[in-house]
Design a protein around this motif. Structure first.
Motif, PDB file in Angstrom:
ATOM      1  N   ALA A 180       0.847  -1.206   0.000  1.00 36.44           N
ATOM      2  CA  ALA A 180       0.000   0.000   0.000  1.00 36.44           C
ATOM      3  C   ALA A 180       0.881   1.254   0.000  1.00 36.44           C
ATOM      4  N   ALA A 181       0.294   2.369  -0.391  1.00 41.39           N
ATOM      5  CA  ALA A 181       1.090   3.595  -0.564  1.00 41.39           C
ATOM      6  C   ALA A 181       0.258   4.824  -0.241  1.00 41.39           C
ATOM      7  N   ILE A 182       0.961   5.928  -0.050  1.00 43.81           N
ATOM      8  CA  ILE A 182       0.304   7.228  -0.158  1.00 43.81           C
ATOM      9  C   ILE A 182       0.739   7.757  -1.520  1.00 43.81           C
ATOM     10  N   GLY A 234      -1.517   2.851  -4.259  1.00 39.31           N
ATOM     11  CA  GLY A 234      -1.144   1.479  -4.532  1.00 39.31           C
ATOM     12  C   GLY A 234      -2.315   0.947  -5.337  1.00 39.31           C
ATOM     13  N   LYS A 235      -2.023   0.064  -6.269  1.00 41.31           N
ATOM     14  CA  LYS A 235      -3.035  -0.299  -7.279  1.00 41.31           C
ATOM     15  C   LYS A 235      -4.357  -0.798  -6.691  1.00 41.31           C
ATOM     16  N   GLY A 236      -4.280  -1.695  -5.698  1.00 39.06           N
ATOM     17  CA  GLY A 236      -5.518  -2.270  -5.158  1.00 39.06           C
ATOM     18  C   GLY A 236      -6.375  -1.230  -4.451  1.00 39.06           C
ATOM     19  N   ILE A 237      -5.739  -0.287  -3.782  1.00 40.94           N
ATOM     20  CA  ILE A 237      -6.503   0.759  -3.090  1.00 40.94           C
ATOM     21  C   ILE A 237      -7.183   1.660  -4.124  1.00 40.94           C
ATOM     22  N   ASN A 238      -6.519   1.908  -5.238  1.00 42.40           N
ATOM     23  CA  ASN A 238      -7.181   2.662  -6.320  1.00 42.40           C
ATOM     24  C   ASN A 238      -8.403   1.894  -6.834  1.00 42.40           C
ATOM     25  N   VAL A 239      -8.241   0.579  -6.960  1.00 43.52           N
ATOM     26  CA  VAL A 239      -9.389  -0.247  -7.407  1.00 43.52           C
ATOM     27  C   VAL A 239     -10.540  -0.080  -6.412  1.00 43.52           C
ATOM     28  N   SER A 296       4.643   2.361   5.422  1.00 41.86           N
ATOM     29  CA  SER A 296       4.116   2.202   4.054  1.00 41.86           C
ATOM     30  C   SER A 296       4.750   3.283   3.181  1.00 41.86           C
ATOM     31  N   ARG A 297       4.904   2.977   1.910  1.00 44.03           N
ATOM     32  CA  ARG A 297       5.676   3.834   1.000  1.00 44.03           C
ATOM     33  C   ARG A 297       4.915   5.058   0.495  1.00 44.03           C
ATOM     34  N   LEU A 298       5.690   5.970  -0.068  1.00 40.92           N
ATOM     35  CA  LEU A 298       5.121   7.081  -0.830  1.00 40.92           C
ATOM     36  C   LEU A 298       5.348   6.769  -2.304  1.00 40.92           C
ATOM     37  N   CYS A 299       4.354   7.033  -3.141  1.00 38.59           N
ATOM     38  CA  CYS A 299       4.521   6.924  -4.595  1.00 38.59           C
ATOM     39  C   CYS A 299       4.282   8.319  -5.168  1.00 38.59           C
ATOM     40  N   LEU A 300       5.297   8.851  -5.823  1.00 36.35           N
ATOM     41  CA  LEU A 300       5.229  10.235  -6.299  1.00 36.35           C
ATOM     42  C   LEU A 300       5.003  10.272  -7.810  1.00 36.35           C
ATOM     43  N   PRO A 331      -3.132  10.101 -16.597  1.00 36.34           N
ATOM     44  CA  PRO A 331      -3.523   8.706 -16.868  1.00 36.34           C
ATOM     45  C   PRO A 331      -3.142   7.730 -15.750  1.00 36.34           C
ATOM     46  N   VAL A 332      -2.390   8.165 -14.748  1.00 33.41           N
ATOM     47  CA  VAL A 332      -1.977   7.240 -13.683  1.00 33.41           C
ATOM     48  C   VAL A 332      -3.234   6.752 -12.947  1.00 33.41           C
ATOM     49  N   GLY A 333      -3.352   5.443 -12.817  1.00 33.51           N
ATOM     50  CA  GLY A 333      -4.519   4.863 -12.149  1.00 33.51           C
ATOM     51  C   GLY A 333      -5.596   4.424 -13.128  1.00 33.51           C
TER      52      GLY A 333
HETATM   53  O1  TA6 Z   1      -1.408   2.343 -11.105  1.00 36.49           O
HETATM   54  C1  TA6 Z   1      -0.860   3.523 -10.548  1.00 36.49           C
HETATM   55  C2  TA6 Z   1      -0.366   3.230  -9.186  1.00 36.49           C
HETATM   56  O2  TA6 Z   1      -1.429   2.604  -8.618  1.00 36.49           O
HETATM   57  C3  TA6 Z   1       0.026   4.400  -8.330  1.00 36.49           C
HETATM   58  O3  TA6 Z   1      -1.100   4.817  -7.699  1.00 36.49           O
HETATM   59  C4  TA6 Z   1       1.155   3.873  -7.430  1.00 36.49           C
HETATM   60  O4  TA6 Z   1       0.764   3.725  -6.132  1.00 36.49           O
HETATM   61  C5  TA6 Z   1       1.648   2.658  -8.155  1.00 36.49           C
HETATM   62  O5  TA6 Z   1       0.726   2.342  -9.180  1.00 36.49           O
HETATM   63  C6  TA6 Z   1       2.021   1.446  -7.416  1.00 36.49           C
HETATM   64  O6  TA6 Z   1       2.334   0.377  -8.282  1.00 36.49           O
HETATM   65  P1  TA6 Z   1       2.964  -0.969  -7.789  1.00 36.49           P
HETATM   66  O7  TA6 Z   1       2.886  -1.892  -8.946  1.00 36.49           O
HETATM   67  O8  TA6 Z   1       4.370  -0.666  -7.365  1.00 36.49           O
HETATM   68  O9  TA6 Z   1       2.153  -1.467  -6.650  1.00 36.49           O
END
Ligand code: TA6
Length: 312
Positions: free
Chosen positions: A11-13, A39-44, A89-93, A250-252
């Motif tokens: 999971a990420a912020i 993080g991908k699943g939380i976006n889902v 938990s990580r940060l995704c920038l 387009p991210v997400g």
């Molecule tokens: O799909 C975009 C994204 O969900 C970002 O929100 C970021 O958190 C990243 O992917 C994480 O991807 P990963 O495959 O490392 O879990």
């Protein structure tokens, strides 16, 4: 309504920075910053919730960032049941250069997971899957997790009676498909690794999807970026064309696609309805500044413009 459980093992912020320019080696002033659980699943989970689906977010979280993720999900009305781990938990920038319309992502590695925490996760997935129609596994594996972990968790989810969705890459995907998830969404590079040969033309994508369906995967969607996708379901192949839009972020979009597919499938919709909703959601996400975020009115308008043609 049927429950969709999403699993985000790292999971990420997600922080999205909007800047007029993002030149390397220079100082850049940020005009807008958006910070949300990611993080991908939380976006889902977030997009499925926006579509009216019943969702629960699971996975590993750690430290104050993990506490923030849980608190923010709760604030937006999304239930969660995570395994807590040591570390943060990580940060995704995501740095968006508005003058060039480019997006540059920096994804931290996140915490290291122990064997004990993996065992806890397996037990949790068994319990959650027993009350879920779908368990959607998304994203990269954290350090400490074996490449076989998704395959093991998919086996557990299926044995408990849930349909498994898998959206990952690399060895985690290679191993994961052996557990025959119901749904996968690889891009062309990932398909090449899965089938062990290069895709030279679109017909190679068709035969690759056929091969993956024969291996026991119910629904295989190969994404072709803005060009849409090629989908395989029930022994048939479909060419799916997404509406053309001016993308903001387009991210997400891939995660939003998975959310649309999960919500429609959990509601017992046909494959045609599911692939249309998934495509409309993927496109709708790119219209918004935040990653993993759709508006109902955009989804409904775009649904009309999705084109699905039977190939064979
Ligand atoms: O799909 C975009 C994204 O969900 C970002 O929100 C970021 O958190 C990243 O992917 C994480 O991807 P990963 O495959 O490392 O879990």
């Amino acid at each position: 309504m049927a429950l969709i459980t999403t699993v985000t093992l790292n999971a990420a912020i997600d922080k999205t920075y909007y800047m007029e320019k993002f030149p390397l080696g220079k100082v850049s002033r940020v005009s807008t910053m958006i910070s949300v659980p990611g993080g991908k699943g939380i976006n889902v989970a977030r997009v499925a919730h926006q579509l009216g689906g019943e969702v629960l977010a699971s996975g590993f979280v750690g430290g104050s960032n993990g506490a923030y993720i849980v608190k923010e999900l709760d604030k937006s009305g999304i239930s969660s049941d995570f395994v807590e781990v040591e570390g943060e938990s990580r940060l995704c920038l995501n740095m968006i250069d508005q003058s060039e319309s480019t997006s540059t992502e920096l994804l931290e590695p996140g915490p290291v997971i122990t064997g004990e925490q993996i065992a806890e996760m397996k037990a949790k997935i068994g319990l959650l899957a027993a009350k879920s129609a779908i368990v959607a596994f998304s994203g990269s594996l954290p350090k400490g997790a074996p490449a076989s972990l998704y395959a093991e968790l998919i086996g557990i989810a299926k044995a408990a009676g849930a349909q498994a969705f898998l959206d990952t890459s690399g060895d985690a995907l290679l191993e994961g498909v052996r557990a025959q998830p119901y749904f996968i969404k690889p891009n062309e590079d990932e398909v090449e690794k899965l089938i062990g040969r290069r895709l030279e033309q679109e017909s190679d994508v068709y035969s690759a999807i056929g091969q993956l369906m024969e291996q026991g995967i119910g629904c295989v969607v190969v994404t072709l970026g803005a060009g849409g996708s090629v989908a395989g379901y029930g022994g048939r192949l479909y060419r799916v064309r997404a509406p053309r839009i001016e993308a903001v972020n387009p991210v997400g979009s891939g995660d939003s696609f998975v959310a649309g597919m999960a919500v429609a499938t959990a509601a017992g919709r046909t494959f045609d309805q599911a692939i249309r909703l998934a495509t409309a959601c993927g496109t709708a996400n790119a219209l918004n500044v935040q990653a993993g975020d759709v508006r109902q009115d955009d989804v409904e308008r775009l649904l009309e413009q999705v084109q699905v043609d039977l190939i064979s």
